[in-house]
Design a protein around this motif. Structure first.
Motif, PDB file in Angstrom:
ATOM      1  N   ALA A  41      -7.803  -4.873   1.914  1.00  0.00           N
ATOM      2  CA  ALA A  41      -7.663  -3.842   2.962  1.00  0.00           C
ATOM      3  C   ALA A  41      -8.971  -3.489   3.668  1.00  0.00           C
ATOM      4  N   VAL A  42     -10.105  -3.571   2.972  1.00  0.00           N
ATOM      5  CA  VAL A  42     -11.410  -3.286   3.577  1.00  0.00           C
ATOM      6  C   VAL A  42     -12.358  -4.427   3.239  1.00  0.00           C
ATOM      7  N   LEU A  43     -12.972  -5.016   4.275  1.00  0.00           N
ATOM      8  CA  LEU A  43     -13.936  -6.104   4.088  1.00  0.00           C
ATOM      9  C   LEU A  43     -15.302  -5.652   4.615  1.00  0.00           C
ATOM     10  N   VAL A  44     -16.349  -5.952   3.848  1.00  0.00           N
ATOM     11  CA  VAL A  44     -17.708  -5.554   4.197  1.00  0.00           C
ATOM     12  C   VAL A  44     -18.570  -6.803   4.374  1.00  0.00           C
ATOM     13  N   PHE A  45     -19.212  -6.901   5.533  1.00  0.00           N
ATOM     14  CA  PHE A  45     -20.143  -7.983   5.835  1.00  0.00           C
ATOM     15  C   PHE A  45     -21.534  -7.378   6.040  1.00  0.00           C
ATOM     16  N   PHE A 147     -13.191   5.342   2.837  1.00  0.00           N
ATOM     17  CA  PHE A 147     -11.892   4.697   3.016  1.00  0.00           C
ATOM     18  C   PHE A 147     -11.018   5.021   1.809  1.00  0.00           C
ATOM     19  N   ALA A 148      -9.736   5.294   2.071  1.00  0.00           N
ATOM     20  CA  ALA A 148      -8.778   5.597   1.004  1.00  0.00           C
ATOM     21  C   ALA A 148      -7.679   4.542   0.989  1.00  0.00           C
ATOM     22  N   ASP A 149      -7.353   4.062  -0.191  1.00  0.00           N
ATOM     23  CA  ASP A 149      -6.350   3.012  -0.390  1.00  0.00           C
ATOM     24  C   ASP A 149      -4.963   3.644  -0.471  1.00  0.00           C
ATOM     25  N   MET A 150      -4.210   3.526   0.622  1.00  0.00           N
ATOM     26  CA  MET A 150      -2.909   4.179   0.687  1.00  0.00           C
ATOM     27  C   MET A 150      -1.827   3.411  -0.063  1.00  0.00           C
ATOM     28  N   ARG A 151      -2.087   2.164  -0.415  1.00  0.00           N
ATOM     29  CA  ARG A 151      -1.160   1.398  -1.243  1.00  0.00           C
ATOM     30  C   ARG A 151      -1.215   1.913  -2.683  1.00  0.00           C
ATOM     31  N   ALA A 152      -2.439   2.040  -3.214  1.00  0.00           N
ATOM     32  CA  ALA A 152      -2.599   2.543  -4.577  1.00  0.00           C
ATOM     33  C   ALA A 152      -2.115   3.987  -4.675  1.00  0.00           C
ATOM     34  N   ALA A 153      -2.349   4.765  -3.608  1.00  0.00           N
ATOM     35  CA  ALA A 153      -1.886   6.151  -3.609  1.00  0.00           C
ATOM     36  C   ALA A 153      -0.366   6.211  -3.668  1.00  0.00           C
ATOM     37  N   GLY A 207       1.725  -8.128   5.324  1.00  0.00           N
ATOM     38  CA  GLY A 207       0.966  -9.197   4.678  1.00  0.00           C
ATOM     39  C   GLY A 207       1.107  -9.191   3.169  1.00  0.00           C
ATOM     40  N   SER A 208       0.893  -8.043   2.556  1.00  0.00           N
ATOM     41  CA  SER A 208       0.955  -7.932   1.093  1.00  0.00           C
ATOM     42  C   SER A 208       2.351  -7.610   0.588  1.00  0.00           C
ATOM     43  N   HIS A 209       3.223  -7.105   1.474  1.00  0.00           N
ATOM     44  CA  HIS A 209       4.586  -6.658   1.140  1.00  0.00           C
ATOM     45  C   HIS A 209       4.589  -5.456   0.199  1.00  0.00           C
ATOM     46  N   ARG A 210       3.435  -4.786   0.086  1.00  0.00           N
ATOM     47  CA  ARG A 210       3.363  -3.579  -0.724  1.00  0.00           C
ATOM     48  C   ARG A 210       3.752  -2.364   0.112  1.00  0.00           C
ATOM     49  N   LYS A 211       4.381  -1.392  -0.514  1.00  0.00           N
ATOM     50  CA  LYS A 211       4.644  -0.137   0.175  1.00  0.00           C
ATOM     51  C   LYS A 211       3.357   0.688   0.221  1.00  0.00           C
ATOM     52  N   THR A 212       3.216   1.462   1.301  1.00  0.00           N
ATOM     53  CA  THR A 212       1.991   2.205   1.531  1.00  0.00           C
ATOM     54  C   THR A 212       2.300   3.502   2.257  1.00  0.00           C
ATOM     55  N   ASP A 236      -0.009  18.015   0.640  1.00  0.00           N
ATOM     56  CA  ASP A 236       0.031  17.541  -0.747  1.00  0.00           C
ATOM     57  C   ASP A 236      -0.219  16.034  -0.817  1.00  0.00           C
ATOM     58  N   LEU A 237       0.401  15.276   0.082  1.00  0.00           N
ATOM     59  CA  LEU A 237       0.224  13.829   0.062  1.00  0.00           C
ATOM     60  C   LEU A 237      -1.206  13.434   0.418  1.00  0.00           C
ATOM     61  N   ASN A 238      -1.797  14.118   1.398  1.00  0.00           N
ATOM     62  CA  ASN A 238      -3.183  13.828   1.753  1.00  0.00           C
ATOM     63  C   ASN A 238      -4.130  14.139   0.598  1.00  0.00           C
ATOM     64  N   THR A 239      -3.888  15.257  -0.078  1.00  0.00           N
ATOM     65  CA  THR A 239      -4.723  15.614  -1.224  1.00  0.00           C
ATOM     66  C   THR A 239      -4.593  14.566  -2.322  1.00  0.00           C
ATOM     67  N   HIS A 240      -3.365  14.134  -2.578  1.00  0.00           N
ATOM     68  CA  HIS A 240      -3.131  13.086  -3.578  1.00  0.00           C
ATOM     69  C   HIS A 240      -3.832  11.785  -3.195  1.00  0.00           C
ATOM     70  N   ALA A 241      -3.690  11.360  -1.934  1.00  0.00           N
ATOM     71  CA  ALA A 241      -4.140  10.038  -1.508  1.00  0.00           C
ATOM     72  C   ALA A 241      -5.650   9.926  -1.381  1.00  0.00           C
TER      73      ALA A 241
END
Length: 296
Positions: A41-45, A147-153, A207-212, A236-241
């Motif tokens: 989800a996040v790439l660093v160059f 950056f926050a990972d909304m898939r893991a959240a 791409g990943s077929h994961r829910k987010t 509540d969802l923003n605080t969680h994520a």
């Protein structure tokens, strides 16, 4: 071009090496970057040196480019290409903006957790940000981007919460998000140009077929719910994520280029000493359809 992938953690954020992004990038490298985007989800160059034309041309490998709200206003700009967003504290002549400058105050909304352009009927996909000048660290902060990972959240939600929210739709409004920090002075006609848009609260990443989760400071309420109740759910969802376990903080250095997927992340800028230039240039790729048209 051989691409080197160094995960920052097993599933979120990877550093990419082996590529000089200032020249032409072949299709195999673009495909490899897409695979990495879908996974991390996040790439660093690091250590990239691109002028604005090279940044525009590199970003165009990933899709058509957005012309953002500031560039769409017209008038004189510091940057020549309208596809390149000016994410800086500099005015049209390259001077530091005054503390009460309207464009500076508008841009402070980027310090709220948000997803780029979610207020548009067809939102955006990738954000690509390149560091040209970075302020020194100070007591005020160093201008990092988080950056926050909304898939893991989403994965970490209870089954009951997932069942409750999976079919919900939120209304997104850039003027709602700016109003949260007390900024309301917009150019004449801009409110009519950017009316609120509705987006799914939960998306399935193609791409990943994961829910987010698809959250943003622009999300003002839940369609069909009483406004206060919907806003509490979004809070509540923003605080969680945005709990620390879902967040990566990128401390910029000159030459860094970061790509993130707006479909499955949120991000925010952090404070810095505005007596020094902070000059980042952004390109953003457009999606092809509304989130409402996506399969759940």
């Amino acid at each position: 071009m051989a691409i080197e992938i160094r995960p920052v953690n097993p599933g979120f954020v990877a550093e990419i090496g082996g590529l000089d992004l200032s020249g032409s990038v072949d299709q195999a490298a673009v495909d490899a970057m897409w695979e990495a985007i879908d996974r991390y989800a996040v790439l660093v160059f690091h250590d990239q040196r691109l002028d604005d034309t090279q940044l525009r041309d590199f970003a165009a490998n990933f899709g058509p480019l957005e012309i953002g709200r500031a560039a769409a206003r017209g008038g004189r700009r510091r940057l020549a290409h309208p596809e390149i967003g000016d994410i800086s504290n500099l005015d049209e002549d390259g001077r530091l903006r005054q503390r009460d400058d309207g464009r500076r105050l508008d841009s402070l909304g980027n310090r709220l957790w948000h997803t780029d352009a979610s207020y548009m009927p067809v939102p955006v996909v990738l954000g690509i940000l390149h560091a040209v000048a970075v302020p020194p660290a100070s007591a005020l902060g160093d201008g990092a981007t988080e950056f926050a990972d909304m898939r893991a959240a989403y994965d970490a939600l209870s089954k009951g919460t997932k069942a409750e929210i999976d079919g919900l739709v939120a209304e997104h409004d850039v003027f709602w998000s700016r109003g949260q920090i007390g900024f309301t002075e917009f150019p004449l006609g801009e409110r009519e140009q950017y009316p609120p848009s509705r987006q799914r609260l939960v998306r399935r990443h193609p791409g990943s077929h994961r829910k987010t989760l698809y959250l943003s400071a622009h999300a003002s309420h839940i369609v069909g719910w009483p406004v206060p109740e919907g806003r509490l759910l979004l809070l509540d969802l923003n605080t969680h994520a945005t709990q620390p376990e879902f967040v990566y903080s990128h401390k910029w250095r000159v030459g860094d280029l970061v790509i993130w997927d707006n479909r499955c992340t949120m991000h925010r800028g952090r404070p810095h000493d505005d007596s020094y230039p902070r000059d980042l240039r952004r390109a953003t790729t457009l999606d092809i359809g509304s989130t409402l048209d996506e399969a759940a």
